[in-house]
Scaffold this motif. Structure first.
Motif, PDB file in Angstrom:
ATOM      1  N   GLY A 170      57.529  20.612  72.257  1.00 39.04           N
ATOM      2  CA  GLY A 170      57.787  19.363  71.546  1.00 39.04           C
ATOM      3  C   GLY A 170      56.584  18.928  70.740  1.00 39.04           C
ATOM      4  O   GLY A 170      55.574  19.638  70.659  1.00 39.04           O
ATOM      5  N   ALA A 171      56.668  17.752  70.167  1.00 43.84           N
ATOM      6  CA  ALA A 171      55.628  17.265  69.256  1.00 43.84           C
ATOM      7  C   ALA A 171      54.258  17.140  69.918  1.00 43.84           C
ATOM      8  O   ALA A 171      53.231  17.285  69.271  1.00 43.84           O
ATOM      9  CB  ALA A 171      56.056  15.920  68.673  1.00 43.84           C
ATOM     10  N   THR A 173      53.196  18.893  72.727  1.00 40.90           N
ATOM     11  CA  THR A 173      52.904  20.023  73.624  1.00 40.90           C
ATOM     12  C   THR A 173      51.533  20.620  73.310  1.00 40.90           C
ATOM     13  O   THR A 173      51.185  20.810  72.139  1.00 40.90           O
ATOM     14  CB  THR A 173      53.978  21.114  73.474  1.00 40.90           C
ATOM     15  N   GLN A 200      65.302  22.758  66.486  1.00 43.65           N
ATOM     16  CA  GLN A 200      65.026  21.346  66.214  1.00 43.65           C
ATOM     17  C   GLN A 200      63.697  21.219  65.469  1.00 43.65           C
ATOM     18  O   GLN A 200      62.742  21.942  65.774  1.00 43.65           O
ATOM     19  CB  GLN A 200      64.952  20.558  67.520  1.00 43.65           C
ATOM     20  N   PRO A 201      63.616  20.308  64.496  1.00 44.01           N
ATOM     21  CA  PRO A 201      62.410  20.179  63.668  1.00 44.01           C
ATOM     22  C   PRO A 201      61.107  20.063  64.462  1.00 44.01           C
ATOM     23  O   PRO A 201      60.106  20.684  64.095  1.00 44.01           O
ATOM     24  CB  PRO A 201      62.686  18.917  62.853  1.00 44.01           C
ATOM     25  N   SER A 202      61.107  19.280  65.539  1.00 43.98           N
ATOM     26  CA  SER A 202      59.866  19.094  66.307  1.00 43.98           C
ATOM     27  C   SER A 202      59.410  20.389  66.958  1.00 43.98           C
ATOM     28  O   SER A 202      58.214  20.686  67.029  1.00 43.98           O
ATOM     29  CB  SER A 202      60.059  18.017  67.380  1.00 43.98           C
ATOM     30  N   LYS A 203      60.371  21.204  67.410  1.00 45.92           N
ATOM     31  CA  LYS A 203      60.040  22.472  68.062  1.00 45.92           C
ATOM     32  C   LYS A 203      59.564  23.499  67.030  1.00 45.92           C
ATOM     33  O   LYS A 203      58.592  24.216  67.252  1.00 45.92           O
ATOM     34  CB  LYS A 203      61.244  23.002  68.844  1.00 45.92           C
ATOM     35  N   SER A 205      58.217  22.834  64.163  1.00 43.65           N
ATOM     36  CA  SER A 205      56.910  22.382  63.689  1.00 43.65           C
ATOM     37  C   SER A 205      55.803  22.821  64.645  1.00 43.65           C
ATOM     38  O   SER A 205      54.723  23.254  64.218  1.00 43.65           O
ATOM     39  CB  SER A 205      56.913  20.860  63.548  1.00 43.65           C
ATOM     40  N   LEU A 206      56.091  22.743  65.941  1.00 44.35           N
ATOM     41  CA  LEU A 206      55.112  23.190  66.941  1.00 44.35           C
ATOM     42  C   LEU A 206      54.873  24.690  66.835  1.00 44.35           C
ATOM     43  O   LEU A 206      53.734  25.160  66.924  1.00 44.35           O
ATOM     44  CB  LEU A 206      55.602  22.839  68.350  1.00 44.35           C
ATOM     45  N   SER A 242      58.633  24.982  55.775  1.00 39.16           N
ATOM     46  CA  SER A 242      57.312  24.365  55.852  1.00 39.16           C
ATOM     47  C   SER A 242      56.301  25.077  54.956  1.00 39.16           C
ATOM     48  O   SER A 242      56.128  26.299  55.039  1.00 39.16           O
ATOM     49  CB  SER A 242      56.829  24.389  57.303  1.00 39.16           C
TER      50      SER A 242
END
Length: 419
Positions: A170-171, A173, A200-203, A205-206, A242
């Protein structure tokens, strides 16, 4: 366990839980281990389940030797001696040895598998309760088990381990947690639901952040995971839209010391480029001059992927313009003609055409000076497919616009001589 002593293909091993395993099933599951040669049938070269002996003393699998005899052969397949007696005798001693050997190997395999699954369950339970560095250590243990045992991969999936591990991403982590979690996920068979959850975007992104900051192994795992998430015709390009990802991948393309990372980055870039909506963004981060510069250092597999990317980007107005403005485009493409593969020649010609038709007068003269005319003549005279020859002829005609016939022919001969 108890071994049932019935003969033949019906031979089974009785397990403690009441289940029975046939000899054939044991042989199938132990396929990867080395079997003593005396257990192998000389005809099929497979382990025997029902060994019988001929009068010559040679032993075979019953079904194989019966088929041999039914075809009218009255000789021993191994020694080619003529049979003075066509009877076959069950080899009970060898039969018992084979069954005992496979039973012991199978039980050992089953025990190891149960031990591995137990360890997986224990680590998964621990992951639900721990945090910080203890969580990192638990994930590291699980990754090692998963990498070492196929049964561990199945155990993680069967016991909802994918959902648990995905929930750790997540965001906020830690990158050490993300690195270990991603290193596990790339080795698992992810369902469509699991992929949707990870997309999912947050995952995502990580994963991108981890790719840019992690070790080489972590970078490769991140790229593999992103590629897994993009599998299928209906994958969403927003997963990998991204700019930070594009920059990170292009940085890896230039890494001459790690060809595996270069291949992974180009493979993912090629997948991303297949989505029309992100192509302009890829051009905008300066991908074209970086890819063109990297071409001379790439192996054949990487080279084809890079050319596919450049060819796709050349279909954009800004892509073809970037190729034209890059001073290495024409000479690097010319060097690839007829040097690697027909596919690479086709892609290089397509890119050269996209560039030269933008500014025929300037680009054509640069191309001829780089030796393009001579290479095009080679393509035309080769056994390449007609489409390639046609494109070469069109490009050759375009290149000749700035020259008189005499000067153009002399330049063709000159560059061919130099090469």
């Amino acid at each position: 366990m108890r071994m049932n002593q019935r003969e033949g293909l019906g031979q089974v091993l009785d397990l403690k839980d009441g289940k029975k395993v046939s000899m054939g099933k044991m042989i199938e599951e132990l396929d990867s281990i080395e079997v003593p040669w005396v257990f192998i049938c000389p005809i099929s070269l497979e382990p025997m389940q029902d060994p019988v002996t001929l009068c010559t003393g040679q032993t075979y699998e019953r079904s194989n030797i019966l088929k041999w005899l039914s075809l009218g052969h009255f000789t021993c397949p191994t020694t080619m001696q003529e049979l003075w007696d066509d009877s076959i005798t069950p080899n009970r001693t060898l039969h018992h040895l084979i069954l005992t050997w496979f039973s012991h190997k199978y039980m050992a395999l089953k025990k190891r598998s149960e031990d591995v699954e137990g360890r997986v369950l224990e680590i998964l339970e621990r992951l639900k309760k721990v945090k910080g560095q203890i969580r990192v250590q638990a994930l590291k243990e699980l990754r090692q088990v998963v990498n070492a045992h196929d049964s561990a991969k199945k155990a993680v999936v069967k016991n909802d381990g994918v959902k648990l591990i995905s929930s750790l991403l997540g965001a906020f982590t830690m990158h050490t947690v993300a690195s270990e979690a991603i290193g596990i996920l790339v080795h698992l068979d992810l369902s469509s639901d699991a992929k949707a959850n990870l997309a999912q975007p947050s995952k995502v992104s990580l994963v991108v952040d981890t790719l840019n900051e992690g070790s080489l192994c972590t970078k490769i795992n991140c790229m593999k995971l992103l590629e897994m998430l993009m599998e299928g015709k209906e994958s969403d390009s927003r997963i990998v839209s991204s700019l930070s990802l594009f920059v990170g991948l292009l940085r890896l393309v230039k890494d001459k010391n790690h060809p595996e990372a270069v291949l992974s980055s180009l493979r993912l870039l090629k997948t991303i480029t297949s989505h029309e909506s992100v192509r302009t963004s890829i051009v905008c981060v300066g991908s074209i001059p970086q890819l063109v510069d990297a071409l001379p250092n790439l192996n054949a597999e990487c080279l084809e992927s890079a050319l596919v990317i450049l060819d796709v980007l050349s279909t954009l107005p800004e892509g073809s313009l970037a190729l034209k403005d890059c001073p290495r485009t024409i000479p690097n493409m010319v060097k690839l003609l007829m040097k690697v593969s027909e596919k690479c020649t086709q892609l290089a010609l397509s890119i050269l055409w996209a560039v030269c038709k933008l500014a025929p007068e300037r680009c054509a003269s640069v191309a001829v000076e780089a030796g393009l005319a001579a290479q095009l003549l080679l393509v035309i005279q080769s056994g390449c497919n007609p489409a390639l020859k046609q494109r070469s002829a069109e490009l050759l005609k375009l290149c000749s616009l700035n020259y008189t016939a005499t000067i153009f022919i002399s330049k063709c001969k000159l560059t061919k001589t130099i090469q």
